[in-house]
Structure formats: C-alpha cells, structure tokens
Design an enzyme around this catalytic site. Structure first.
Site, mmCIF file in Angstrom:
data_model
loop_
_atom_site.group_PDB
_atom_site.id
_atom_site.type_symbol
_atom_site.label_atom_id
_atom_site.label_comp_id
_atom_site.label_asym_id
_atom_site.label_seq_id
_atom_site.Cartn_x
_atom_site.Cartn_y
_atom_site.Cartn_z
ATOM 1 N N HIS A 126 21.416 6.538 24.004
ATOM 2 C CA HIS A 126 22.248 7.132 25.167
ATOM 3 C C HIS A 126 22.731 8.787 24.954
ATOM 4 O O HIS A 126 23.215 9.150 25.739
ATOM 5 C CB HIS A 126 23.713 6.372 25.353
ATOM 6 C CG HIS A 126 23.374 5.028 26.014
ATOM 7 N ND1 HIS A 126 23.250 5.019 27.453
ATOM 8 C CD2 HIS A 126 23.004 3.585 25.274
ATOM 9 C CE1 HIS A 126 23.167 3.705 27.640
ATOM 10 N NE2 HIS A 126 22.989 2.792 26.494
ATOM 11 N N ARG A 171 33.655 10.967 32.911
ATOM 12 C CA ARG A 171 34.397 11.293 32.229
ATOM 13 C C ARG A 171 34.609 13.077 31.947
ATOM 14 O O ARG A 171 33.599 13.704 32.399
ATOM 15 C CB ARG A 171 33.919 10.857 30.857
ATOM 16 C CG ARG A 171 34.238 9.475 30.594
ATOM 17 C CD ARG A 171 33.400 8.902 29.196
ATOM 18 N NE ARG A 171 31.907 8.992 29.558
ATOM 19 C CZ ARG A 171 31.315 9.989 28.562
ATOM 20 N NH1 ARG A 171 31.895 10.278 27.438
ATOM 21 N NH2 ARG A 171 29.840 9.930 28.809
#
Ligand SMILES: *Cc1c(COP(=O)(O)O)cnc(C)c1O
Length: 818
Positions: free
Chosen positions: A362, A553
């Site tokens: 990721h 985020r």
C-alpha cells in the site's frame, strides 16, 4: 410475511412474525425495556437484533454450502477493518430497509435518529481499513468464500477533538453499549506465545518454549452480501489472560499484582496503533501483529483439517491475502507450524507457504515500510528469527542461481546479512508470497521501478496490479438515496451489483429534465451537509457555493497544506476586490493526524486559524467559508461525499498508492480536481479528460525535481500571491500576531518542500479558477457531474474482488450481471 426465503428447516418456525414484531420482542426480552421507556439506542439494539436473527439462517446456510462444496476459501488478514455502522448496511442487503422504516414510523420514531444511535466501529485509520471493509461486502456479494481476520480493539482509533484549533486525542469507547452484531465464540481460543527460547532434539527438530502467552478469543460478525443469501464472517480476536487470576495472591491482599497479568494480556487488543515512540509501544505493536496473525493461521488450519488431512495441498484449498505488511509475520509463522507442529522439512514448508500467501503493498514511502529491530524480534520471537534466517538462506541460493550479485541480494533479503540490524517486513512478505499486488496501475508500475525493483527482476511474474474499488451498496445506494432512486427509476436496480450498468444513464447527461432532477438531488444533499456543519461547528453555509471537500488522513503527501495556501490566496484576492464577480466557495476539511506527527497537527491548526479569520471577515461574507470538521469517520463521509461539488485529490504525484475517497466522490457526482496520482490516472481514462480536472507535475517530473533538489524559494519569488501568503502566515495575520507558531511550517514549505507544494501551486490555483468559471455554467457542470456517475462503474469493489479471485486466489465466485 417473511422477507427472507427460508432455506434451513430447523429455523423455519423461528420467525414467522414480522420484522416489527421481532423488534418489539427484542425490545422487551433482549433489551429489557418497554416502549414507554425505550430510547433511540434501545430501539437501535432491538432492531439490530431482529435483523441479525434474519441474517443467521443465510449465514449457517452459507457455511454448510461452502463446507459441502469444498469451495476454496479466502482469508483476508488486516490490522484494520473500518466498517462503520452496520444496521443500514444489513437492512439494505437483506431487503428490509423499507419495512424497517415503515415500522419505526408507526412507532413515531425518527428513522435517522435510530440508525445513528449505533456507534461507528472505528477499527481503522484510513483507506487501508476502509478497503478491507469494502472487500468484505464485495466478497459476500460475489459469493467468494471469504473470511476477514483482524483485532477487536476495545478502543479502536482515537476520537479526535479540536481544542483552540489543535487536535486533541481522546479514547474512543465504541463498545461502551455493546456491539449488537457480534457473537462471542468462547470455544474458539488459541494460546499465542511470546519470548522464551528454542531447543532442538537429536534429529534437529525444534521446539519453541515461549516464556509468556495470551489467549486470543474469537468474536464473529456476519457479513451479508447484496440480497443476503451469501453471508461471510468477520472474525476479530480479543486478548485475554491465559490461565486464571492467581487467587492466593489476591487473597493475600495484593490486588494489584493479581490484576497486573490480566491488564498486561488485555493490552494487546486495547487500541489500534499505540504510540510507537517508546520501546514498550514498539513491542506492543509487534505483539499485536503476531497475536492476530498467529491466531488466524491456527484457526484456518483447524478448518482445513475438517475437510482435508494433508497440508501438501493447502494452497489448492486456501488463499491468504495479507493486507499490507502488518500480518507479514504469517510467512515465518506458517513455516513454523508446518515444520514444528507437522514435521515438514524447511524446503517443503517454504513451498507450501509460497503457494498459499499473497501480499498487498500500500505504500512506497520508505518510512512507512515496516521494519523491526532484530534484537526486539529475537527477544519476542526467537523461533521466527531462526526461520527468517533460513528463508534468507534459501533466498540467497535462488538469487545466486539467477545471477544476482551479493550487494543486490543483501539489499533485498529480510535481514541485511552484514548490518544485521532490521527485519524488513516488505522484503519478507514479498519473498514468502505467491503474488504481490499494487493497488492502482501507476502504483504497481512504481513498485516495480522502486521499492521492489530488484525483487521484481528476480521474480518477474510475481507483481500484479489490482486497482482498488469501493462498494456501491454503502457508497451510493445507502449514502445517497436520492441519486439511487433517480438512477433506478431510469435504468432499473441492476446497477447495485453490476455497477457498470450506470453507463446506461450516459445519454441523459445532456437531457435538461434529467440534469435538473440530478442537481435537485445534489442540492438536497448539500443541504443535509450544511445542516451537519451547522450542528457541529455553528458555521452557516451558503448552499449555492461550490462545496469543495478534502477529507482524508492529514499527511504532507496528501497536501492539505497546498489547499489551505490556495484558500488564503483566494481570501486575499477577494479582499483586494470585494465587489468582483466571485464564485462563492466553501472549503471543507476533515481528517485525523497521527498523534506523534507534529507537522500534520500544525496543518490542522492552520486550517482552523484561517477559518477563524476568514469566517469572521465582514468583507468576505458568503463568498468564502472554511470549515474543519472534527473526528472524520465513515458515517461522516457518508454525509460529506454525496453533498460535495468538488473532490480534492491533490497528492504529490507518485505518493498516493490508489486512493478510494476519489472513487466515492466521483461516483456521487463530485468533479475531481487532482494530480496524475494513484487511481486518479485510471479515473481519467474512464471519465475522459473533459470531466476530470488534472493539474500539476506527474510522477516522473516530481521524481526528477526531488532529485535535482530544486529550491522552492526561487519560485516563491516569482509569485506575488504566494509570497503574500507566506508573509501573512509568518507575520501572525492568522495567529493573533504570534510570529512563532508557523515557523516550522514556513521552513518546511520554503526550504525543503519535499512534497512539492510550491512548484504545483500555480497550476492548482489556475485550475481552481477554471472550475469557478465552469460552475457558473450550470448545464455544463451538470453534464460533467452526470458523466462522472455514469462512467465510474468500473471502480466497484465487486470488480476488484472478482479480479483478485481470478488472478490471485484462483477461487470461485459468481459472475456479474443477470
Ligand atoms: C474512503 C475513506 C478513506 C480513504 O480516503 P482517501 O481519500 O482515499 O485517503 C479514509 N477514511 C474514511 C472514513 C473513508 O471512508
């Protein structure tokens, strides 16, 4: 009438009553209240239990079917499952939503209030955890025999509060009132060991003698797919003291000593991402990873042995997906179980492991690639360290055979043979897996060129792309009922599990009547969003303004700071010409910063400081508003995304692996302003260049500039607008005259600017002004909005899961379409 067809004879007589009758029965006998005294949460629990009852027969039926057909099983191991609320999801997938609404109304209850009385399961941090949740929904919908494995964190991710503009972390207490969806499985318990030493008998067979252990106890949640007939399981592990409390110690009055063991054991499933700036914190994180990975492997092997007796064929019947490196300890743990518990030799154990495990990467950020100090590893996992050394030895021989040189091999082994300092989990996961996937086409390409360059040369068939997706049930059907109804009215409801059918609304993109109806839905969603903003922050929004939303985020690579710099520049421009023909805008931000990430917290403070000045400036009025919404989570996203006009996907090119927020927005008709990064690249291919607003450097240009270490100050000098913004941040314009507060911020941006805010600023600004003008042409805007919805069908996580099932797991699934 029962909404669900009966499939299992032994439950046939169990719910002859209507959903409403079941709810009333649960209210009295499970919640223990009567109607006169029940509050919204009591009704929520009663309704959830009634729905849960109706899931169980599909669940048992699915379990029996998979077992009987010996369907290949898929296990998704993830540190995070950000599933959010489950009631509406389950009502929807079981086809019970309208019956439930009718019943609640008949009791004079507000449907939204009852649904919202459920706490979000905050078991995730960001996109990685939400992806796992979308995958659970899609595995059930596509009929994959899938099971999720993770941790049942008592407190999940922290709850974000904002005090005086700063982020403050508070403990999340989502389990305070219990979790209606879960089933405790006290009989499913595994002992997980840590520490101790290893002995070898005369044949060389190893035995690990852990010095401590905790128990992993299973909690199951049923996960129903669309239409409810395939129901998979999310199994989360909770930590518990092994053995009982020492009663003698307790009776001797040393209550603290008696409690100590229990507290230490339970710490493992207390919180998601405990601080890792102390040695204790790092140890705890490593133990969490071992805890859930080891429990999950033992559990899936126990299930395997119910059907088969020979582990040689494990990879034919089981596929394990490691969501990032958090469960990468699965590589040595599976080998350890095969060798030490089942007598396999190392080579054979490695072979079986490499037929069974798969790894999803990721991130390419070097600081985010997990590595553990070798010493810590040796102390907690002495046997695993021995096995990792064997893996590295076998890998070394393979690499030499393939002609790699010693230096290169040293760089890609799990442990560097000379430095011996770290255990590098990315390398370990790569070496031990059958397939390794990236999460967008660009990210997969960059994986091959950067982090896994040498490993890719060695195993050219291992890396594969699987572009992320999002579930259309939660991210269109449930979060945007207005648009769902409009679409269904035009093309039927086949799109719900075959999202590419949305293409059929394309011809309507220029239809005046459809445009008007689509934009009326958008306006209603904007009003719902504005109401939430007013409730939570007191700021009143002009719903004719462009709702410009950046929610994710907080991180430098995502560049919320570029957005706030552009906001300040716009503020200055409006102030310099208050009577100008400005297109009103609302800038909405939400997102959590990691507790120890000071710069990200400073960005939150700057957003709030700018908001205070801008929102209270009488020259500005409705032309510009800035909002930071505290405690971003799934439920908040479900309100924000349908109400957005513009989606900010502005990461530094090459740094966002995929993004999934980008997909949710476009599906709901927000236009994207973004860079050529992650899945934006593929969104461009699907929606076409006229319908997505791409600016800035591409990944190659970013890499080239970083390499040259070009100075941002040279560019700032040439931009009076940016220069003015920097000056204001420094002179206290937004900080009540405090010239110190943003010193670190300014030096970051003007001196290093690693994430290239300055060189991309001008093209970002220009694109924003282009969008202002476009918003004024409401028919054109509406057309592009509709085309985004129509062309985003490929980004369904059903497509992603079918692709994993075909290309990675080799597991059966239902095909799409009627
Ligand atoms: C989709 C989603 C994310 C991921 O957003 P990105 O923009 O892809 O980083 C994070 N948090 C929540 C709550 C989400 O729903």
């Amino acid at each position: 009438m029962n909404a669900m067809p009966h499939k299992i004879d032994d439950t046939r007589e169990l719910h002859e009553d209507s959903l409403g009758e079941s709810v009333l029965r649960h209210l009295i006998y499970s919640v223990g209240k009567d109607k006169a005294h029940a509050d919204a949460r009591d009704w929520n629990v009663a309704l959830s239990l009634a729905v849960r009852d109706r899931m169980v027969e599909g669940w048992i039926d699915t379990t029996r079917r998979i077992y009987k057909n010996k369907q290949k099983r898929v296990y998704y191991l993830s540190m995070e499952f950000m599933i959010g609320r489950m009631l509406e999801d389950n009502l929807t997938n079981l086809g019970l939503l309208s019956e439930a609404k009718t019943f609640l109304k008949s009791q004079n209850l507000d449907v939204t209030t009852v649904i919202n009385a459920e706490q979000d399961a905050a078991l995730g941090n960001g996109g990685l955890g939400r992806l796992a949740a979308c995958f659970m929904d899609s595995m059930a919908t596509t009929g994959v025999a899938g099971m999720g494995y993770g941790i049942r964190y008592q407190h999940g991710i922290f709850r974000q509060a904002v005090e005086d503009g700063w982020q403050v972390e508070e403990p999340e207490d989502w389990l305070f009132a219990g979790n209606s969806w879960e089933f405790r499985r006290p009989e499913v318990v595994y002992e997980i060991g840590f520490g101790g030493h290893v002995t070898h008998d005369e044949d060389g067979k190893a035995t690990w003698h852990p010095s401590e252990s905790v128990q992993a106890v299973a909690f199951d949640m049923p996960i129903a797919g669309w239409e409810g007939d395939h129901v998979n399981t999310l199994r989360l592990w909770s930590a518990r003291q092994s053995g009982m409390m020492n009663l003698d110690t307790f009776n001797d009055g040393d209550f603290m000593a008696a409690a100590r063991q229990q507290v230490l054991a339970e710490t493992i499933s207390k919180v998601l991402y405990p601080g890792d700036h102390t040695p204790q914190g790092r140890e705890l994180r490593l133990k969490q990873e071992v805890f859930f990975t080891s429990a999950s492997l033992h559990d899936l092997l126990r299930r395997f042995f119910a059907n088969y007796d020979n582990l040689d064929t494990l990879g034919d019947h089981v596929a394990v997906q490691l969501n990032d490196t958090h469960p990468a300890i699965a590589v040595p743990e599976l080998i350890r179980i095969l060798m030490d518990d089942h007598g396999y030799d190392f080579d054979h154990a490695l072979k079986i492991t490499r037929e069974t495990l798969h790894y999803t990467n990721h991130t390419l950020l070097p600081e985010a690639l997990e590595k553990w100090p070798r010493d810590l590893f040796e102390q907690i996992l002495p046997r695993h360290l021995q096995i990792i050394n064997m893996i590295d030895g076998a890998f070394y021989r393979e690499a030499i055979e393939k002609g790699l040189d010693h230096h290169i091999i040293a760089g890609i082994q799990a442990i560097h043979p000379h430095q011996q300092d770290w255990v590098r989990m990315g390398n370990l996961a790569f070496i031990g897996s059958r397939k390794v996937n990236g999460v967008s086409a660009l990210h997969t390409e960059l994986m091959k060129q950067t982090v896994f360059h040498d490993l890719h040369t060695m195993y050219p068939d291992k890396i594969i792309n699987q572009t992320n997706g999002v579930t259309p049930r939660r991210w269109l059907l449930e979060c945007n009922p207005g648009l769902s109804d409009l679409v269904t009215e035009q093309i039927g409801d086949g799109w719900i599990d075959d999202l590419e059918q949305l293409k059929e609304i394309e011809p309507l993109a220029t239809d005046a009547d459809f445009q008007q109806r689509y934009m009326a839905v958008k306006a209603a969603n904007k009003q719902r969003l504005a109401d939430m903003v007013k409730t939570r922050t007191g700021v009143i929004l002009n719903s004719d303004a462009i709702f410009d939303v950046q929610i994710k985020r907080i991180h430098e690579y995502k560049r919320q700071h570029m957005n706030i710099l552009e906001t300040i520049a716009l503020y200055n421009a409006i102030k310099a010409n208050p009577d100008g023909d400005w297109q009103p805008r609302v800038k909405i931000f939400a997102g959590k910063a990691a507790p120890s990430y000071f710069f990200a917290k400073l960005i939150i403070k700057l957003i709030n400081d700018v908001a205070k000045v801008v929102n209270n400036d009488p020259d500005i009025g409705d032309k510009l508003k800035v909002v930071f919404l505290p405690n971003y989570n799934v439920s908040m996203a479900e309100i924000l995304i349908p109400g957005a006009d513009l989606s900010e996907q502005i990461s530094t090119a090459g740094f966002e692996a995929s993004g999934t927020g980008n997909m949710k927005f476009a599906l709901n008709g927000a236009l994207t302003i973004g860079t050529l990064d992650g899945a934006n690249v593929e969104m461009l291919e699907h929606v076409d260049a006229e319908n997505i607003f791409i600016f800035g450097m591409n990944a190659d240009e970013v890499a080239e500039r970083q390499h040259r270490r070009a100075r941002p100050s040279e560019i700032i000098k040439t931009s009076p607008a940016l220069q003015q913004v920097m000056t204001q941040i420094g002179d206290g314009t937004f900080s009540d005259g405090d010239t110190d507060r943003y010193r670190d911020f300014l030096s970051n941006v003007t001196e290093h600017d690693y994430f290239q805010v300055v060189p991309d600023f001008q093209s970002y600004w220009d694109m924003q002004r282009h969008l202002d003008a476009l918003y004024g042409q409401s028919e054109k805007w509406a057309e592009k909005t509709i085309l985004n919805t129509a062309r985003m069908g490929w980004f369904s996580s059903d497509r992603t899961i079918r692709s994993y099932a075909d290309q990675i797991w080799r597991a059966p699934h239902k095909t799409s379409g009627p």
